[in-house]
Structure formats: C-alpha cells, structure tokens
Design an enzyme around this catalytic site. Sequence first.
Site, PDB file in Angstrom:
ATOM      1  N   GLU A 320       1.129  -1.302  -0.037  1.00 56.21           N
ATOM      2  CA  GLU A 320      -0.220  -0.371   0.009  1.00 56.21           C
ATOM      3  C   GLU A 320       1.105   1.388  -0.125  1.00 56.21           C
ATOM      4  O   GLU A 320       0.465   2.048  -0.622  1.00 56.21           O
ATOM      5  CB  GLU A 320      -0.626  -0.345   1.477  1.00 56.21           C
ATOM      6  CG  GLU A 320      -1.868   0.962   1.086  1.00 56.21           C
ATOM      7  CD  GLU A 320      -2.840   0.538   1.860  1.00 56.21           C
ATOM      8  OE1 GLU A 320      -4.191   1.762   2.431  1.00 56.21           O
ATOM      9  OE2 GLU A 320      -2.767   0.163   3.289  1.00 56.21           O
ATOM     10  N   PHE A 405      -8.451 -10.221  -0.662  1.00 58.69           N
ATOM     11  CA  PHE A 405      -8.219 -11.295  -1.116  1.00 58.69           C
ATOM     12  C   PHE A 405      -8.313 -11.623  -2.727  1.00 58.69           C
ATOM     13  O   PHE A 405      -9.241 -12.012  -2.620  1.00 58.69           O
ATOM     14  CB  PHE A 405      -8.334 -12.776  -0.487  1.00 58.69           C
ATOM     15  CG  PHE A 405      -6.952 -12.156   0.629  1.00 58.69           C
ATOM     16  CD1 PHE A 405      -6.610 -11.559   0.881  1.00 58.69           C
ATOM     17  CD2 PHE A 405      -7.732 -12.922   2.233  1.00 58.69           C
ATOM     18  CE1 PHE A 405      -5.371 -11.990   2.858  1.00 58.69           C
ATOM     19  CE2 PHE A 405      -6.650 -13.675   3.257  1.00 58.69           C
ATOM     20  CZ  PHE A 405      -5.975 -12.540   3.622  1.00 58.69           C
TER      21      PHE A 405
END
Length: 422
Positions: A320, A405
């Site tokens: 991120e 996911f």
Amino acid sequence: MTRRVVITGIGVRTPGGSGTKEFWDLLTAGRTATRAISFFDASPFRSRVAGEADFDGRAEGLSPRQLRRMDRATQFAVACTKDAVADSGLDFGSLDPHRIGVSLGSAVASATSLENEYLVMSDAGREWLVDPAHLSPYMFDYLSPGVMPAEIAWEVGAEGPVTMVSDGCTSGLDAVGYGVQLVREGSADTVVAGAADTPVSPIVVACFDAIKATTTFNDSPDSASRPFDGTRNGFVLAEGAAMFVLEEYEAARARGASIYAEVGGYATRSNAYHMTGLKKDGREMAEAIRSALDEARLDRTAVDYVNAHGSGTKQNDRHETAAFKRSLGSYAYDVPVSSIKSMVGHSLGAIGAIEIAASVLAIRHDVVPPTANLHTADPECDLDYVPLTARERRVDTVLTVGSGFGGFQSAMVLHEPEVATA
C-alpha cells in the site's frame, strides 16, 4: 450529464461504538477496542484476539422473529440502516419504491449462523451424519447471501435494484461504489448502501490461522493491531457494519438535506496474480487511485487525507505504501495517512464501508484519525501515518482505499460538494 451523488445518512456499528458518535469519539481519542476473544473458547487457536462489538439486537429494536430469522451480520446491517435512514431525514414512504435501490457488501455473509447450525445438527461435531430433524427453518436465509440485502430492501421498501457484493475485503467499498453508479446512471434516485460482517467465529478464525494472516500478539490484545509498525505480524479479526443513504445531489439540496460528502470518484482493479499475494510495486492499487481521482476530476494534491487499508500485515502495508508513492508521487510524503483498523480491527467485507464512514466524518469535523499502536518505525513504510494522536487540519477531500484477497484493489474519492474540480 452525469448525476452527482452525495451521502446524506450514516449508521455505524463497530467494536467500541454502538453508533456513529461513539465510533467517531473512539477514533479521535485514539482508543483501541480490540480484546481477547470472549464469544467462544479460543484457547486452541493461534490468534486469540478480535474486535468484538457489544451488540444487542433486542436493544436495537429488532423483534423476536427478526432475531430468530436474521444472522448476526444481517442484524448489524438492519440496525445501521435504521440509523442511516433516520439520520438522512428522508421520508422513504413518500418515495417511488421502484426508484429506491440497495447495495450491500459482505465477505462471509451468514457464516456464523451456518456454523452454529452445523454444530446443532452434528451434536457439536460428534455425529458424522447430521440429523436434519434439528435443522432451523431459516437455514436457507443463512445459506443465501442474497437474503441480507433483501432484508434491507424490506426495511426501506426498495423495489428497485437490490444487489449483494461479495469480493472479500473490498466488499464494503465496492458495494457503496456500485450504489453510487446506480444513482449516477439513473437506475435509482436513492440507494441504501454499505456492508456488514460478523466473522468472529471458530471456523473463520481457523481459516485465517491456517494462512497465518492474523496476529499472534495474544498477550496484548489492546495493542495487537499495529498497521505500518515495524513490529506488526498480522491483522486483528473484527466484526462491524456501516450503512449509508446515497442521493442525487440536486434532489438532496432541494430538500435541504445535511450532506456529509460527495462521492467524487470510484474505481476498482484486480492484480490477476495470486489469491493472497501482492506485487511489491502496488501497481493495481495505484491505477485504481488514479482512475478514482480522474473520475472526480481532482489533482492528486487535492487529497487532504488518505484513509488506508492498513491491515497490519507485513505484505499489505508495504504494498500500500508503494501504491501511494506510485499514484501520488512526491505528494505522498506530504499528505497524512492513517489506518483505523488499529482501533476497530479488520471486519473483512464490512471494513471498507466503515472506513468510508470515518472518511466522511473526517471531512465533517476537519480531523484526521490516528494510527494507534504505531511506535516502531519501518523503513519500508516511511510516510506520515499520523501515529497515536488525532490531528486537526482542514479536510475537504479524502482518498479511501481497500485491498482484498483475490487481488482486488479499490479506491474512492470523497469530498465536500463545493470542492472545485478541474
């Protein structure tokens, strides 16, 4: 002309907060609501901490029949919907029901009730052949995720588009994004959108134990969620929900609605790479961010605060950070970034909606929530993560992101309706 979409009502249920005010007070105080699991005996598990909500369906006004029929996650969603509708001040009974939509997100839906019913039918797993005589008459309600948005539709009288979004940990962000698209394209005038998940159950805990995604800081549950901290070792599973009333901007303004924020842009991408793995360069999240900013017609320097996914796993926080640098350039070092998962944990599909709530409240109050438990620097996570203490500053535009996911990467731009666009 593309219709503008605004948020006019909010309802939130999280660990440590039974409503929107309590939720915001928790965040701005930098308090954590994670604790040792109390819902069941967690001693056999690798990770034994969670973000549990003190939720009482009876106190929320749900009838005995609703409590029997609805899974805990559905109860959360309905309670938040009631709050969001009341907060919006909109009389749903006066609206054309065919112009009302619902978009709900959830990662594991009614997993809690499914597990409980299996335990009843199998006599706590002792019987290989389960006894259908003990089957709940509401088993289908627990099996089908589509029942959850149907309950919301019944609550608000929605006869327009009603949809369930389930794509892991970006479900909440994507459900609101889809609701925004419904209003923009004219398929609905008003949409109730958000997400709910109540995954603090043995089967879900075991699933994340198996892939070692959750934390092992069992001796310090209140500081176990450590996004961007050098000592982090996994996320803290949690439960929660957030629901919103989305309206077309001109209609909301005409009725004198109190507008929290405009949804300026939304985008989602996939890495087509690995079910749980992430590429180090953060390219897919960066592309979602750029696309959301383009849709909002805002320059990256217009972002006043980044509400990060910040799960607290080594991999996610590095990924991120790289995505912010890739999409925002050198400005990534100037804009404050924080993760509220440090305080309320990671409620899977619900967290994206909860983070939208935190983002619009940051705009409303001109306060950036902190990242709690951030004491140890990580050289690979070198941005301004607002450690420990909330920060007062002018917040007109927020970028909030999600990572899930399956390789899902989503981004949304929220801003004051008056913010000038390019």
